[in-house]
Design a protein around this motif. Sequence first.
Motif, PDB file in Angstrom:
ATOM      1  N   LEU A 245       0.839  -1.202   0.000  1.00 36.15           N
ATOM      2  CA  LEU A 245       0.000   0.000   0.000  1.00 36.15           C
ATOM      3  C   LEU A 245       0.871   1.248   0.000  1.00 36.15           C
ATOM      4  N   ALA A 246       0.394   2.265  -0.680  1.00 37.59           N
ATOM      5  CA  ALA A 246       0.990   3.594  -0.595  1.00 37.59           C
ATOM      6  C   ALA A 246       0.248   4.390   0.467  1.00 37.59           C
ATOM      7  N   ALA A 247       0.852   5.445   0.951  1.00 39.65           N
ATOM      8  CA  ALA A 247       0.190   6.307   1.930  1.00 39.65           C
ATOM      9  C   ALA A 247      -1.168   6.753   1.404  1.00 39.65           C
ATOM     10  N   GLY A 248      -2.194   6.629   2.244  1.00 41.38           N
ATOM     11  CA  GLY A 248      -3.538   7.054   1.864  1.00 41.38           C
ATOM     12  C   GLY A 248      -4.400   5.960   1.284  1.00 41.38           C
ATOM     13  N   GLN A 249      -3.827   4.795   0.926  1.00 43.14           N
ATOM     14  CA  GLN A 249      -4.635   3.697   0.409  1.00 43.14           C
ATOM     15  C   GLN A 249      -5.309   2.948   1.560  1.00 43.14           C
ATOM     16  N   THR A 250      -6.426   2.336   1.229  1.00 48.23           N
ATOM     17  CA  THR A 250      -7.219   1.616   2.232  1.00 48.23           C
ATOM     18  C   THR A 250      -7.245   0.133   1.905  1.00 48.23           C
ATOM     19  N   VAL A 251      -7.786  -0.636   2.850  1.00 43.11           N
ATOM     20  CA  VAL A 251      -7.889  -2.076   2.635  1.00 43.11           C
ATOM     21  C   VAL A 251      -9.220  -2.584   3.163  1.00 43.11           C
ATOM     22  N   GLY A 252      -9.843  -3.496   2.423  1.00 40.07           N
ATOM     23  CA  GLY A 252     -11.007  -4.220   2.899  1.00 40.07           C
ATOM     24  C   GLY A 252     -12.316  -3.474   2.822  1.00 40.07           C
ATOM     25  N   TYR A 253     -13.383  -4.184   3.195  1.00 42.77           N
ATOM     26  CA  TYR A 253     -14.726  -3.611   3.187  1.00 42.77           C
ATOM     27  C   TYR A 253     -14.820  -2.416   4.118  1.00 42.77           C
ATOM     28  N   GLY A 254     -15.483  -1.393   3.630  1.00 45.80           N
ATOM     29  CA  GLY A 254     -15.698  -0.191   4.416  1.00 45.80           C
ATOM     30  C   GLY A 254     -14.500   0.721   4.512  1.00 45.80           C
ATOM     31  N   PRO A 262       3.938   4.012   3.180  1.00 44.08           N
ATOM     32  CA  PRO A 262       4.099   2.754   2.459  1.00 44.08           C
ATOM     33  C   PRO A 262       4.166   1.573   3.443  1.00 44.08           C
ATOM     34  N   MET A 263       3.472   0.505   3.121  1.00 40.11           N
ATOM     35  CA  MET A 263       3.473  -0.667   3.999  1.00 40.11           C
ATOM     36  C   MET A 263       3.086  -1.915   3.223  1.00 40.11           C
ATOM     37  N   ARG A 264       3.561  -3.056   3.727  1.00 35.26           N
ATOM     38  CA  ARG A 264       3.182  -4.348   3.171  1.00 35.26           C
ATOM     39  C   ARG A 264       2.087  -4.967   4.038  1.00 35.26           C
ATOM     40  N   LEU A 265       1.108  -5.554   3.362  1.00 33.08           N
ATOM     41  CA  LEU A 265       0.033  -6.270   4.033  1.00 33.08           C
ATOM     42  C   LEU A 265       0.067  -7.730   3.621  1.00 33.08           C
ATOM     43  N   GLY A 266      -0.261  -8.595   4.554  1.00 32.90           N
ATOM     44  CA  GLY A 266      -0.427 -10.007   4.246  1.00 32.90           C
ATOM     45  C   GLY A 266      -1.894 -10.387   4.309  1.00 32.90           C
ATOM     46  N   VAL A 267      -2.322 -11.188   3.354  1.00 28.90           N
ATOM     47  CA  VAL A 267      -3.702 -11.689   3.323  1.00 28.90           C
ATOM     48  C   VAL A 267      -3.692 -13.117   3.857  1.00 28.90           C
ATOM     49  N   VAL A 268      -4.488 -13.381   4.902  1.00 24.86           N
ATOM     50  CA  VAL A 268      -4.520 -14.670   5.596  1.00 24.86           C
ATOM     51  C   VAL A 268      -5.800 -15.401   5.233  1.00 24.86           C
ATOM     52  N   ALA A 269      -5.671 -16.706   4.969  1.00 28.60           N
ATOM     53  CA  ALA A 269      -6.841 -17.525   4.651  1.00 28.60           C
ATOM     54  C   ALA A 269      -7.587 -17.879   5.929  1.00 28.60           C
ATOM     55  N   CYS A 270      -8.377 -16.944   6.426  1.00 28.18           N
ATOM     56  CA  CYS A 270      -9.239 -17.170   7.592  1.00 28.18           C
ATOM     57  C   CYS A 270     -10.191 -15.995   7.689  1.00 28.18           C
ATOM     58  N   GLY A 271     -11.476 -16.271   7.886  1.00 27.28           N
ATOM     59  CA  GLY A 271     -12.454 -15.196   8.004  1.00 27.28           C
ATOM     60  C   GLY A 271     -13.582 -15.582   8.938  1.00 27.28           C
ATOM     61  N   TYR A 272     -14.644 -14.766   8.921  1.00 30.06           N
ATOM     62  CA  TYR A 272     -15.710 -15.028   9.887  1.00 30.06           C
ATOM     63  C   TYR A 272     -16.503 -16.283   9.553  1.00 30.06           C
ATOM     64  N   THR A 305      -6.606  -9.409   6.914  1.00 27.52           N
ATOM     65  CA  THR A 305      -5.341  -8.805   6.480  1.00 27.52           C
ATOM     66  C   THR A 305      -4.533  -8.371   7.693  1.00 27.52           C
ATOM     67  N   VAL A 306      -3.203  -8.533   7.571  1.00 25.76           N
ATOM     68  CA  VAL A 306      -2.311  -8.254   8.691  1.00 25.76           C
ATOM     69  C   VAL A 306      -1.171  -7.348   8.246  1.00 25.76           C
ATOM     70  N   ASP A 307      -0.685  -6.574   9.191  1.00 29.54           N
ATOM     71  CA  ASP A 307       0.439  -5.672   8.972  1.00 29.54           C
ATOM     72  C   ASP A 307       1.735  -6.480   8.976  1.00 29.54           C
ATOM     73  N   LEU A 308       2.498  -6.395   7.887  1.00 30.56           N
ATOM     74  CA  LEU A 308       3.760  -7.139   7.795  1.00 30.56           C
ATOM     75  C   LEU A 308       4.977  -6.289   8.139  1.00 30.56           C
ATOM     76  N   THR A 309       4.758  -5.096   8.675  1.00 27.88           N
ATOM     77  CA  THR A 309       5.899  -4.241   9.023  1.00 27.88           C
ATOM     78  C   THR A 309       6.874  -4.932   9.969  1.00 27.88           C
ATOM     79  N   PRO A 310       6.389  -5.680  11.014  1.00 27.14           N
ATOM     80  CA  PRO A 310       7.353  -6.327  11.925  1.00 27.14           C
ATOM     81  C   PRO A 310       8.013  -7.572  11.336  1.00 27.14           C
ATOM     82  N   CYS A 311       7.541  -8.036  10.196  1.00 29.68           N
ATOM     83  CA  CYS A 311       8.068  -9.288   9.623  1.00 29.68           C
ATOM     84  C   CYS A 311       8.312  -9.100   8.128  1.00 29.68           C
ATOM     85  N   PRO A 312       9.339  -8.338   7.763  1.00 28.63           N
ATOM     86  CA  PRO A 312       9.588  -7.997   6.366  1.00 28.63           C
ATOM     87  C   PRO A 312       9.912  -9.187   5.480  1.00 28.63           C
TER      88      PRO A 312
END
Length: 356
Positions: A245-254, A262-272, A305-312
């Motif tokens: 993601l670039a600064a100002g971008q969003t993720v997910g519903y709503g 700038p940040m990396r996101l990980g998509v995890v196979a698990c939901g409600y 979705t999870v923040d991957l900043t601590p795990c590059p």
Amino acid sequence: MPRPLSATIHTAALAHNLTVARRFAPNSKIWAVVKANAYGHGVARVFPGLRATDGFGLLDLDEAVKLRELGWAGPILLLEGFFRTTDLDVIDRYSLTTTLHSDEQLRMLELARLSKPVNIQLKMNSGMNRLGYTPERFRAAWERARAAQGVGQITLMSHFSDADGERGIAGQLAVFERGAQGIAGARSLANSAATLWHPESHFDWVRPGIMLYGASPSGLHAAIRDTGLQPAMTLASELIAIQTLAAGQTVGYGSVFTARGPMRLGVVACGYADGYPRMAPEGTPVMVDGVLTRIVGRVSMDMLTVDLTPCPAANVGTPVELWGPSLPIDTVANTCGTVGYELMCAVAPRVPMRGA
């Protein structure tokens, strides 16, 4: 190909937690509570780890029959008792013990034609105000049950509402003692919290539930950190995609999460739909490749979705622990505004579950 999401049930942890219960209540017998399909773990899966118990407690007649089919010959207690006369046929056939908490149940038992007397746990409402006879009516119920031909051994039973909190059990215990004064019989009062923290309530039988699965009766992991209890379930998945993601971008519903830079996101196979709480807020902890990070954005049906900043170094296929040995289920539940009980029981049937 199956999704990389699974729940593992740890047999050794269950057996260990049973020994912890015995350590806390060394002079009592144990009803290992396996209601709600063993708190979502599966009755058949937990049986090998808990078979050293003295008895099993549950609600469902089908689950009681399953225990007999698994080879359990010892006591099985129906914690809510029975609901109709036909239930007594099953109780008789499979030699079950039943809670008895009302005149309606007592009347059905008095009229039943059984092959042998049924052992009962006569329940007193000592303050929980759900099931049971009032203290004032308890002796009359006991005398009536004792006179019934269909009744065998009678154990005196109650349940604590605040054994995990500041209010404690003293008030209810005093009420129980007054109502049961002069009545002979074994006593069964202690749930997990009372087993851990109120030895004065142990009596003849204790009824540990949540502690057997390695979670806290209070909902706070810190409360059981020094007990030696071990988590019996690991819910694990993998990263199935990476987004930058670039600064100002969003993720997910709503679009509830906006990247500040700038940040990396990980998509995890698990939901409600898998049982993970949809209302899990930003910051809910997740372990990615053994590194603690957080959920960002809204949990959707099949993904989070999870923040991957601590795990590059994380990438597609990197393992994710949603709860388990490295991340207590109570910590996740507390962040989500619920308790570990609910998360365990909510794991969906579509999630593959295996014993280990």
